[in-house]
Design an enzyme around this catalytic site. Structure first.
Site, mmCIF file in Angstrom:
data_model
loop_
_atom_site.group_PDB
_atom_site.id
_atom_site.type_symbol
_atom_site.label_atom_id
_atom_site.label_comp_id
_atom_site.label_asym_id
_atom_site.label_seq_id
_atom_site.Cartn_x
_atom_site.Cartn_y
_atom_site.Cartn_z
ATOM 1 N N GLU A 88 96.098 -5.000 -2.639
ATOM 2 C CA GLU A 88 96.021 -6.436 -2.323
ATOM 3 C C GLU A 88 94.553 -6.853 -2.240
ATOM 4 O O GLU A 88 93.802 -6.284 -1.457
ATOM 5 C CB GLU A 88 96.670 -6.703 -0.962
ATOM 6 C CG GLU A 88 98.138 -6.988 -1.027
ATOM 7 C CD GLU A 88 98.674 -7.484 0.313
ATOM 8 O OE1 GLU A 88 99.206 -8.595 0.339
ATOM 9 O OE2 GLU A 88 98.560 -6.762 1.306
ATOM 10 N N CYS A 118 100.641 -12.939 1.248
ATOM 11 C CA CYS A 118 101.328 -11.740 0.750
ATOM 12 C C CYS A 118 102.175 -12.051 -0.474
ATOM 13 O O CYS A 118 102.663 -11.143 -1.127
ATOM 14 C CB CYS A 118 102.158 -11.115 1.856
ATOM 15 S SG CYS A 118 103.234 -12.298 2.635
ATOM 16 N N LYS A 137 102.594 -11.459 20.190
ATOM 17 C CA LYS A 137 101.174 -11.100 20.148
ATOM 18 C C LYS A 137 100.583 -11.634 18.850
ATOM 19 O O LYS A 137 100.788 -11.067 17.777
ATOM 20 C CB LYS A 137 100.969 -9.586 20.220
ATOM 21 C CG LYS A 137 99.494 -9.252 20.473
ATOM 22 C CD LYS A 137 99.040 -7.967 19.866
ATOM 23 C CE LYS A 137 98.729 -8.045 18.413
ATOM 24 N NZ LYS A 137 97.601 -8.930 18.038
ATOM 25 N N GLU A 141 107.566 -7.388 7.640
ATOM 26 C CA GLU A 141 107.199 -8.199 6.473
ATOM 27 C C GLU A 141 105.773 -7.790 6.154
ATOM 28 O O GLU A 141 104.844 -8.185 6.854
ATOM 29 C CB GLU A 141 107.338 -9.682 6.859
ATOM 30 C CG GLU A 141 107.602 -10.567 5.666
ATOM 31 C CD GLU A 141 106.322 -11.068 5.075
ATOM 32 O OE1 GLU A 141 105.797 -10.378 4.176
ATOM 33 O OE2 GLU A 141 105.844 -12.115 5.511
HETATM 34 P P1 ADP Z 1 95.988 -8.106 8.347
HETATM 35 O O1 ADP Z 1 95.568 -7.243 7.233
HETATM 36 O O2 ADP Z 1 96.789 -9.288 7.966
HETATM 37 O O3 ADP Z 1 94.910 -8.400 9.347
HETATM 38 P P2 ADP Z 1 97.086 -6.254 10.237
HETATM 39 O O4 ADP Z 1 98.256 -5.394 9.943
HETATM 40 O O5 ADP Z 1 95.794 -5.596 10.487
HETATM 41 O O6 ADP Z 1 97.079 -7.256 9.043
HETATM 42 O O7 ADP Z 1 97.387 -7.218 11.470
HETATM 43 C C1 ADP Z 1 98.605 -7.899 11.646
HETATM 44 C C2 ADP Z 1 98.917 -7.946 13.122
HETATM 45 O O8 ADP Z 1 99.085 -6.613 13.608
HETATM 46 C C3 ADP Z 1 97.821 -8.566 13.996
HETATM 47 O O9 ADP Z 1 98.398 -9.317 15.044
HETATM 48 C C4 ADP Z 1 97.104 -7.352 14.524
HETATM 49 O O10 ADP Z 1 96.427 -7.600 15.746
HETATM 50 C C5 ADP Z 1 98.272 -6.416 14.740
HETATM 51 N N1 ADP Z 1 97.921 -4.999 14.847
HETATM 52 C C6 ADP Z 1 96.945 -4.333 14.192
HETATM 53 N N2 ADP Z 1 96.931 -3.038 14.588
HETATM 54 C C7 ADP Z 1 97.929 -2.877 15.501
HETATM 55 C C8 ADP Z 1 98.427 -1.794 16.287
HETATM 56 N N3 ADP Z 1 97.909 -0.579 16.185
HETATM 57 N N4 ADP Z 1 99.460 -2.017 17.131
HETATM 58 C C9 ADP Z 1 100.003 -3.243 17.225
HETATM 59 N N5 ADP Z 1 99.584 -4.301 16.509
HETATM 60 C C10 ADP Z 1 98.564 -4.134 15.664
#
Ligand code: ADP
Length: 481
Positions: free
Chosen positions: A384, A282, A173, A248
């Site tokens: 961050e 990161c 995903k 990570e």
């Molecule tokens: P960033 O700050 O880099 O955007 P996120 O942690 O928000 O980091 O997103 C990283 C990944 O996790 C993306 O693919 C995002 O769609 C996914 N993501 C965010 N929320 C959820 C969730 N509740 N369940 C599964 N995946 C998620």
């Protein structure tokens, strides 16, 4: 304008519900294309296909899995320009940098195509003569991979390649803002003939896809790169079915420069790790600690270099730094700079941004910024920033530098610059970080373990460490006659 589909059971499929979402170019808000969104049924279909593919794929001789991966690697090399252009369009980074990212991702596919053949078991001497102890390493099973927008190409390759090398099918995903690099990479996996069900690509609602994957007992492993908050939530969700978890997460890298460092090198390496991806990494140098006697000279060198950086659209030839990913990212950078200035920091260069176009979530640029007289209580020294801002704090002794550096809930990358061998080793050993760049601003490479201590994550990606987290250990106890 492109429209891309989901990839399930070896086929490219339209969204069953007719659901598509827009992907924007962060440089100016123009529409890059539309991406199909998966519904729950499609997630379940991908899990069933992966579950079905698992036995056959994992039972193939490692040599055969390796062969598929080598074909994929070759195609990735041949089509690197197409992937890089897609990456710049949806993510904003300069084209040269995008090409570097694609090559980095591709190198993981090559590395794990080789490593697939080196999954070794063990025999252990038993305590009595009729007994034998045999240890096997077997693939953990269907894997969910969730990737972020900052490295939407290399993270995809870095996650899928050790998994499929080990024998685990992967359901990927990608982040909603940047699904097309992943689409390009998976198209080539398809072209390489990787069997149906071994790889799936699902885009759409993170919650819906994430919840469906994590609730399902057939999914045995999750590998995630993203924020610490989402990582913690996924870890909690994984507890119900006791999935294996690789995370990570965020980082807050200290960059320590001692008075005996090669200052030109320290400044040059810092430009790479700070300006790269507009500071949205990161492992970006988040906090620079400089020994007081060389502060003036280092700040001078950095200030000259920062003010010369050309900012713009990643497709323009002379652009060295692209836009921030969106308006929220821009506002966070602004907030951190304002907070630091209000608490006594001084601006050396930068400190402002600009907006291009009329989309309220795209077209945001921020000038490379240096702040001095920074203190530990400022937001920028704890959270961050994910932007091109460098806060600088001076220190007096080695002990103080180590204490300041380790004073963080994060523990991903750290950097130390000194010409003293003894000091370099001493400080490297004391830093509570998964990665130490000793006189090195770019330690990441396919054959080395990448990952963090503390709230920066679990497990490692890269090298033989990276495939181990896709393997279960099975102990066979044999009693002979
Ligand atoms: P960033 O700050 O880099 O955007 P996120 O942690 O928000 O980091 O997103 C990283 C990944 O996790 C993306 O693919 C995002 O769609 C996914 N993501 C965010 N929320 C959820 C969730 N509740 N369940 C599964 N995946 C998620």
């Amino acid at each position: 304008m492109r429209t891309e589909k989901l990839y399930i059971k070896g086929q490219w499929k339209d969204s069953a519900a007719g659901d598509y979402f827009d992907v924007l170019n962060p440089a100016d808000g123009s529409l890059v294309g539309k991406m199909a969104a998966a519904g729950k049924e499609e997630v379940l279909e991908a899990i069933a296909a992966a579950d079905q593919a698992f036995e056959e794929w994992s039972n193939l001789p490692a040599q055969v899995r390796s062969g598929y991966m080598k074909k994929w690697h070759k195609l990735l090399q041949e089509k690197e320009e197409i992937i890089a252009r897609t990456l710049t369009a949806e993510q904003g980074k300069p084209l040269e940098e995008a090409l570097g990212e694609v090559r980095s991702g591709t190198s993981y596919v090559e590395w794990y195509a080789e490593e697939a053949k080196r999954v070794y078991g063990e025999t252990i001497p038993a305590s009595s003569s009729p007994k034998r102890i045999m240890v096997l390493r077997q693939p953990v099973g269907v894997t969910a991979a969730i990737t972020p927008w900052n490295f939407p190409a290399s993270m995809v390759a870095r996650k899928i390649s050790p998994a499929i090398a080990a024998g685990c099918p992967v359901i990927l995903k990608p982040e909603e803002k940047t699904p097309f690099s992943a689409v390009e990479i998976i198209k080539l996996a398809h072209e390489a003939g990787i069997p149906k069900g071994v790889i799936a690509l699902l885009a759409g609602s993170a919650e819906l896809i994430g919840d469906t994957l994590l609730e399902d007992r057939r999914v045995r492993k999750i590998t995630f790169t993203g924020s610490t908050d989402v990582g913690k939530a996924l870890m909690k969700q994984s507890a119900d079915t006791v999935k294996c978890v690789s995370l990570e997460l965020g980082g807050h890298a200290p960059y320590i420069v001692f008075d005996d460092a090669d200052l030109d090198k320290a400044a040059e390496e810092l430009m790479g790790v700070k300006i790269k991806n507009c500071g949205q990494t990161c492992v970006s140098a988040n906090r620079l600690y400089v020994q007081e006697s060389v502060e003036k000279e280092l700040v001078q060198k950095l200030s000259e270099a920062f003010s010369k950086i050309k900012i713009g659209n990643g497709f323009d030839k002379d652009t060295q730094m692209g836009p921030l990913i969106d308006g929220d990212a821009y506002r966070k950078v602004q907030e951190h700079v304002e907070d630091a200035l209000s608490k006594g920091a001084k601006l050396v260069t930068g400190g402002e941004g600009f907006h291009k176009g009329d989309h309220d979530q795209a077209g945001y640029y921020y000038k490379p910024t240096i702040l001095v007289d920074v203190t530990a209580d400022m937001k920028i020294m704890k959270e961050e920033t994910f932007g091109p801002v460098l806060p600088i704090q001076r220190f007096t002794t080695e002990e103080e530098a180590i204490q300041l550096a380790n004073n963080s809930r994060y523990g991903l990358a750290s950097y130390v610059f000194t010409e003293s061998l003894n000091r370099g080793i001493r400080v490297s050993e004391k830093l509570e970080f998964g990665i130490v760049g000793l006189n090195d601003g770019s330690p990441g490479t396919a054959q080395a373990p990448f990952g963090g201590f503390k709230e920066s994550g679990l497990e490692r990606e890269g090298g033989h460490f990276g495939i181990e987290s896709f393997l279960e250990v099975k102990y066979v106890s044999i009693s002979m006659k």
